[in-house]
Design a protein around this motif. Structure first.
Motif, short mmCIF file in Angstrom:
data_model
loop_
_atom_site.label_atom_id
_atom_site.label_comp_id
_atom_site.label_asym_id
_atom_site.label_seq_id
_atom_site.Cartn_x
_atom_site.Cartn_y
_atom_site.Cartn_z
N ALA A 27 13.10 29.57 41.18
CA ALA A 27 14.37 28.84 41.07
C ALA A 27 15.13 29.32 39.84
CB ALA A 27 14.11 27.34 40.97
N GLY A 28 16.43 29.17 39.88
CA GLY A 28 17.24 29.59 38.75
C GLY A 28 18.71 29.34 39.01
N ALA A 29 19.54 30.22 38.47
CA ALA A 29 20.98 30.10 38.65
C ALA A 29 21.56 31.50 38.80
CB ALA A 29 21.63 29.39 37.47
N ALA A 30 22.67 31.60 39.52
CA ALA A 30 23.31 32.90 39.75
C ALA A 30 24.80 32.71 39.98
CB ALA A 30 22.69 33.60 40.95
N ILE A 31 25.56 33.71 39.58
CA ILE A 31 27.00 33.69 39.81
C ILE A 31 27.45 35.06 40.32
CG2 ILE A 31 27.52 34.29 37.40
CD1 ILE A 31 30.06 32.52 37.68
N VAL A 32 28.38 35.05 41.26
CA VAL A 32 28.96 36.28 41.79
C VAL A 32 30.46 36.24 41.55
CG1 VAL A 32 29.26 37.78 43.79
CG2 VAL A 32 27.19 36.37 43.58
N LEU A 33 31.00 37.30 40.93
CA LEU A 33 32.44 37.41 40.68
C LEU A 33 33.04 38.46 41.61
CD1 LEU A 33 32.56 37.50 36.76
CD2 LEU A 33 32.68 35.50 38.26
N SER A 34 34.21 38.17 42.12
CA SER A 34 34.95 39.16 42.90
C SER A 34 35.45 40.27 41.97
CB SER A 34 36.14 38.51 43.59
OG SER A 34 37.15 38.19 42.64
N PRO A 35 35.91 41.40 42.52
CA PRO A 35 36.47 42.45 41.66
C PRO A 35 37.62 41.97 40.79
CG PRO A 35 36.04 43.32 43.86
CD PRO A 35 35.82 41.83 43.93
N GLU A 36 38.29 40.91 41.23
CA GLU A 36 39.41 40.36 40.45
C GLU A 36 38.94 39.34 39.41
OE1 GLU A 36 40.37 42.30 43.90
OE2 GLU A 36 39.36 40.33 43.93
N GLY A 37 37.63 39.03 39.41
CA GLY A 37 37.09 38.10 38.43
C GLY A 37 36.97 36.66 38.90
N ALA A 38 37.33 36.38 40.16
CA ALA A 38 37.19 35.03 40.68
C ALA A 38 35.73 34.75 41.05
CB ALA A 38 38.07 34.84 41.92
N THR A 39 35.33 33.51 40.92
CA THR A 39 33.96 33.14 41.28
C THR A 39 33.83 33.06 42.79
OG1 THR A 39 33.67 31.89 39.23
CG2 THR A 39 32.16 31.39 41.05
N VAL A 40 32.99 33.91 43.35
CA VAL A 40 32.74 33.93 44.79
C VAL A 40 31.62 32.96 45.15
CG1 VAL A 40 32.00 35.38 46.73
CG2 VAL A 40 33.51 36.32 44.96
N ARG A 41 30.57 32.97 44.37
CA ARG A 41 29.45 32.05 44.57
C ARG A 41 28.94 31.60 43.20
NH1 ARG A 41 24.84 33.81 48.75
NH2 ARG A 41 24.42 31.57 48.57
N ALA A 42 28.59 30.34 43.12
CA ALA A 42 27.97 29.79 41.92
C ALA A 42 26.78 28.96 42.36
CB ALA A 42 28.96 28.95 41.13
N LEU A 43 25.60 29.39 41.99
CA LEU A 43 24.36 28.73 42.39
C LEU A 43 23.67 28.19 41.15
CD1 LEU A 43 23.14 31.57 44.77
CD2 LEU A 43 24.19 29.42 45.48
N GLY A 44 23.53 26.88 41.06
CA GLY A 44 22.88 26.30 39.90
C GLY A 44 23.80 26.21 38.69
N ALA A 45 23.18 26.08 37.53
CA ALA A 45 23.92 25.76 36.30
C ALA A 45 24.46 27.01 35.64
CB ALA A 45 23.00 25.00 35.35
#
Length: 329
Positions: A27-45
């Protein structure tokens, strides 16, 4: 006391299967940013602080470069690396030290055996032991020493947070992340490491990963040179058969793994992922980052599958493959 996010703020990122039975969960946390810097996915803290560990090395290497250290090509890639201590890695580290006019005793990182088994076995056969130059962070330390000598700064105490080099590096880290450091800690190699959120780590890594050596801005030009060095010399960033090297060589991904289950990756199109395994385990970090990039369409699934097939994800029983470590995001 400063601390990372708690268990109840984490989400499942990967599992370990044995004979069809889910034996362990990461378990953990993850974030994905689009090429423009927008948050595509935010999982956890993703807005809670973590210690980025070696995922901060691209920022530190860039800081040495902007401080005037004459680094390029393999030497710049080694400054960013968590290398496995092969003869080829060590030769470049020694070259950086020679340029700085210092010997290996100036390195303030601890002595270590090479992580590469063949290199370690060779030392044992020669009745030699661990040395500082074999430590996986020795390239970063050599670059720091070179930056000190370039600026006339004292090389003694170069890891002190109050040293001019470390003040410069912290300023650059905070500039790239857009945030103040939440806490300062001592990394495994002895260098300062600054607590930051996963989202801040992702933003900083993306800014480096998307930079061009032809940019009109000096900082972006330097970052572009760093990324080009890693992609041109992927063996240097970690080692043959290792996740970061394979991601760079086979997929064109700017990848950096850190201790305690931290991983960052920037795909060729700029899509960026940053993640932290809460248990500190690294075994599922890279494959989870690759899965997140693939599922956002930033990487071709077929090519990623071929790379994943060569990663050490097999679960064995009785000398046979009985399971696998796999992402669940």
């Amino acid at each position: 006391m400063s601390q990372t996010f708690p268990v109840d703020s984490a989400v499942e990122l990967a599992v370990v299967e044995r004979s069809g039975f889910v034996e362990s969960r990461h378990a953990g946390a993850a974030i994905v940013l689009s090429p423009e810097g927008a948050t595509v996915r935010a999982l956890g803290a993703v807005e809670e602080p973590i210690l980025p560990r070696s995922c901060m090395k691209p920022m530190q290497a860039l800081g040495c470069l902007t401080a005037g250290a004459p680094l390029d090509g393999e030497r710049l890639a080694l400054a960013t690396a968590s290398h496995t201590g092969t003869e080829r890695h060590v030769a470049v580290v020694r070259d950086i030290l020679e340029s700085a006019g210092v010997d290996e005793s100036a390195l303030a990182c601890p002595s270590a055996w090479p992580e590469d088994r063949a290199s370690r076995d060779a030392l044992v056969r020669e009745l030699l032991g661990p040395e500082r130059v074999y430590m996986n962070c020795s390239g970063k330390h050599a670059a720091m020493l070179l930056a000190c000598r370039t600026n006339g700064w004292d090389t003694d105490g170069y890891l002190d947070p109050a040293h001019p080099l470390q003040v410069h590096l912290r300023d650059l880290v905070e500039r790239l992340t857009g945030t103040r450091a939440a806490a300062t800690a001592v990394d495994g190699c002895g260098a300062p490491v600054y607590a930051m959120t996963l989202s801040a780590l992702a933003r900083a890594t993306q800014r480096i990963g998307m930079s061009s050596a032809r940019s009109p801005f000096a900082l972006h030009r330097a970052a572009g040179l760093l990324v080009h060095a890693v992609r041109e010399h992927p063996w240097a960033i970690q080692g043959e058969g290792m996740p970061d090297t394979m991601a760079a060589a086979r997929l064109g991904v700017f990848a950096k793994s850190g201790a305690e289950g931290v991983c960052v990756m920037v795909a060729p199109d700029g899509t960026t992922v940053a993640l932290k395994m809460l248990d500190g385990g690294n075994r599922a970090a890279a494959v989870t980052a690759l899965a997140l990039l693939t599922r956002t369409g930033a990487l071709p699934a077929a090519q990623v599958s071929r790379v994943i097939a060569e990663l050490p994800l097999t679960v064995s029983g009785g000398g046979q493959k009985v399971g696998v470590i796999r992402p669940t995001v």
